[in-house]
Design an enzyme around this catalytic site. Structure first.
Site, mmCIF file in Angstrom:
data_model
loop_
_atom_site.group_PDB
_atom_site.id
_atom_site.type_symbol
_atom_site.label_atom_id
_atom_site.label_comp_id
_atom_site.label_asym_id
_atom_site.label_seq_id
_atom_site.Cartn_x
_atom_site.Cartn_y
_atom_site.Cartn_z
ATOM 1 N N GLY A 39 -59.626 -23.819 -38.397
ATOM 2 C CA GLY A 39 -59.390 -25.124 -38.991
ATOM 3 C C GLY A 39 -59.050 -26.137 -37.919
ATOM 4 O O GLY A 39 -58.777 -25.759 -36.762
ATOM 5 N N GLN B 21 -54.825 -33.557 -34.452
ATOM 6 C CA GLN B 21 -55.059 -32.818 -33.203
ATOM 7 C C GLN B 21 -56.080 -33.494 -32.291
ATOM 8 O O GLN B 21 -56.133 -33.207 -31.098
ATOM 9 C CB GLN B 21 -55.529 -31.389 -33.508
ATOM 10 C CG GLN B 21 -54.480 -30.531 -34.179
ATOM 11 C CD GLN B 21 -55.037 -29.164 -34.529
ATOM 12 O OE1 GLN B 21 -55.677 -28.997 -35.550
ATOM 13 N NE2 GLN B 21 -54.806 -28.174 -33.677
ATOM 14 N N CYS C 152 -52.592 -21.722 -32.755
ATOM 15 C CA CYS C 152 -52.906 -23.144 -32.919
ATOM 16 C C CYS C 152 -53.647 -23.634 -31.685
ATOM 17 O O CYS C 152 -53.231 -23.343 -30.566
ATOM 18 C CB CYS C 152 -51.625 -23.948 -33.112
ATOM 19 S SG CYS C 152 -51.929 -25.713 -33.340
ATOM 20 N N LEU C 153 -54.726 -24.369 -31.894
ATOM 21 C CA LEU C 153 -55.501 -24.908 -30.766
ATOM 22 C C LEU C 153 -54.657 -25.884 -29.942
ATOM 23 O O LEU C 153 -54.943 -26.106 -28.775
ATOM 24 C CB LEU C 153 -56.756 -25.614 -31.283
ATOM 25 C CG LEU C 153 -57.782 -24.716 -31.992
ATOM 26 C CD1 LEU C 153 -58.892 -25.570 -32.607
ATOM 27 C CD2 LEU C 153 -58.358 -23.691 -31.035
ATOM 28 N N HIS D 27 -50.695 -24.730 -42.487
ATOM 29 C CA HIS D 27 -50.657 -25.074 -41.056
ATOM 30 C C HIS D 27 -51.311 -26.447 -40.812
ATOM 31 O O HIS D 27 -50.772 -27.283 -40.088
ATOM 32 C CB HIS D 27 -51.389 -23.954 -40.294
ATOM 33 C CG HIS D 27 -51.575 -24.174 -38.830
ATOM 34 N ND1 HIS D 27 -50.971 -23.385 -37.879
ATOM 35 C CD2 HIS D 27 -52.325 -25.061 -38.128
ATOM 36 C CE1 HIS D 27 -51.331 -23.791 -36.669
ATOM 37 N NE2 HIS D 27 -52.164 -24.802 -36.784
ATOM 38 N N GLU D 28 -52.466 -26.681 -41.443
ATOM 39 C CA GLU D 28 -53.199 -27.940 -41.221
ATOM 40 C C GLU D 28 -52.471 -29.128 -41.847
ATOM 41 O O GLU D 28 -52.414 -30.209 -41.258
ATOM 42 C CB GLU D 28 -54.620 -27.855 -41.785
ATOM 43 C CG GLU D 28 -55.494 -26.725 -41.239
ATOM 44 C CD GLU D 28 -55.589 -26.658 -39.737
ATOM 45 O OE1 GLU D 28 -55.188 -27.595 -39.033
ATOM 46 O OE2 GLU D 28 -56.074 -25.622 -39.246
ATOM 47 N N HIS E 59 -49.794 -30.289 -39.662
ATOM 48 C CA HIS E 59 -50.287 -31.157 -38.577
ATOM 49 C C HIS E 59 -50.337 -32.616 -39.032
ATOM 50 O O HIS E 59 -49.950 -33.528 -38.292
ATOM 51 C CB HIS E 59 -51.705 -30.747 -38.158
ATOM 52 C CG HIS E 59 -51.772 -29.656 -37.124
ATOM 53 N ND1 HIS E 59 -51.150 -29.744 -35.896
ATOM 54 C CD2 HIS E 59 -52.424 -28.476 -37.114
ATOM 55 C CE1 HIS E 59 -51.411 -28.653 -35.193
ATOM 56 N NE2 HIS E 59 -52.183 -27.859 -35.916
HETATM 57 O O1 GNR Z 1 -57.867 -21.271 -35.295
HETATM 58 C C1 GNR Z 1 -56.774 -21.167 -35.847
HETATM 59 N N1 GNR Z 1 -56.370 -19.952 -36.284
HETATM 60 C C2 GNR Z 1 -55.245 -19.752 -37.054
HETATM 61 C C3 GNR Z 1 -54.782 -18.453 -37.193
HETATM 62 C C4 GNR Z 1 -53.658 -18.201 -37.950
HETATM 63 C C5 GNR Z 1 -53.027 -19.228 -38.585
HETATM 64 C C6 GNR Z 1 -53.452 -20.534 -38.444
HETATM 65 C C7 GNR Z 1 -54.564 -20.797 -37.687
HETATM 66 S S1 GNR Z 1 -55.131 -22.414 -37.526
HETATM 67 C C8 GNR Z 1 -55.900 -22.349 -35.960
HETATM 68 C C9 GNR Z 1 -56.630 -23.642 -35.617
HETATM 69 C C10 GNR Z 1 -55.641 -24.785 -35.542
HETATM 70 O O2 GNR Z 1 -54.898 -24.988 -34.634
HETATM 71 N N2 GNR Z 1 -55.611 -25.582 -36.575
HETATM 72 O O3 GNR Z 1 -54.739 -26.598 -36.603
HETATM 73 NI NI NI Z 2 -53.079 -26.005 -35.358
#
Ligand code: GNR
Ligand code: NI
Length: 181
Positions: A56, A61, A102-103, A144-145, A148
């Site tokens: 995602g 980001q 998280c990226l 998680h998104e 952000h």
């Molecule tokens: O690529 C992603 N993998 C992930 C794995 C476990 C829980 C959340 C994520 S999100 C992350 C990509 C990202 O940073 N999205 O904001």
């Molecule tokens: Ni993330």
């Protein structure tokens, strides 16, 4: 004139901001207009997510502070999902403890509490409302998104000690990257 007659657009990979960049703390604004510029932003974010191998990506980001999230949970990476102004309600608050990455916090994977099952309500890329019940990793990713978009990062759930260690390591890596160009 460009001789390439294909209608396919060139890939655009955007820069993903990394912790502790302060721009990751901005709270994103709701989207009210479904313009061509928004469609381009969505496609650029999908290109970026696929290029970075993310599940995602939230607009925050890539320094775009509007409430937009893209995801793809398909094996073939051919089922893009677009969530505009996403909201969720918890359907099952049993802990869904998975290793989260998280990226914007590259190289760190941590166990974080998330609700096991949520209902997401959002608009699609054309402004049409939809709902989706998700569980497992997709439920984690949705939470998680949306974090952000509210300027929140997974490191916020860790102890100050762990958070500071990650901050120091990433700051070192960023300095090194600057020096080496
Ligand atoms: O690529 C992603 N993998 C992930 C794995 C476990 C829980 C959340 C994520 S999100 C992350 C990509 C990202 O940073 N999205 O904001
Ligand atoms: Ni993330």
């Amino acid at each position: 004139m460009n001789k390439d007659t294909s209608l396919e657009k060139i890939m655009t990979v955007l820069t993903v901001l990394e912790y502790p960049d302060k721009r990751l703390r901005k709270v994103a604004e709701p989207i009210t207009e479904f313009t061509d510029a928004l469609q381009t932003q969505i496609d650029d974010m999908l290109d970026t997510m696929y290029d970075e191998n993310g599940l995602g990506l939230a607009a925050t980001q890539v320094d775009y502070h509007h409430r937009l999230v893209v995801m793809d949970f398909s094996e073939e990476h051919d089922k893009p999902l677009v969530f505009i102004n996403p909201e969720f309600e918890v359907l099952d608050d049993e802990a869904n403890e998975c290793q989260e990455g998280c990226l914007s916090v590259p190289g760190f994977y941590e166990h974080i509490y998330r609700a096991a099952k949520v209902k997401v309500k959002a608009l699609d890329r054309h402004g049409k409302p939809f709902e989706l019940d998700v569980d497992q990793l997709m439920a984690v990713c949705v939470q998680h998104e949306i974090d952000h978009l509210d300027g929140k990062l997974m490191v916020d759930y860790l102890s100050p000690l762990k958070r500071n260690r990650i901050k120091t390591k990433l700051e070192k890596a960023h300095k090194l990257a600057l020096k080496e160009g």
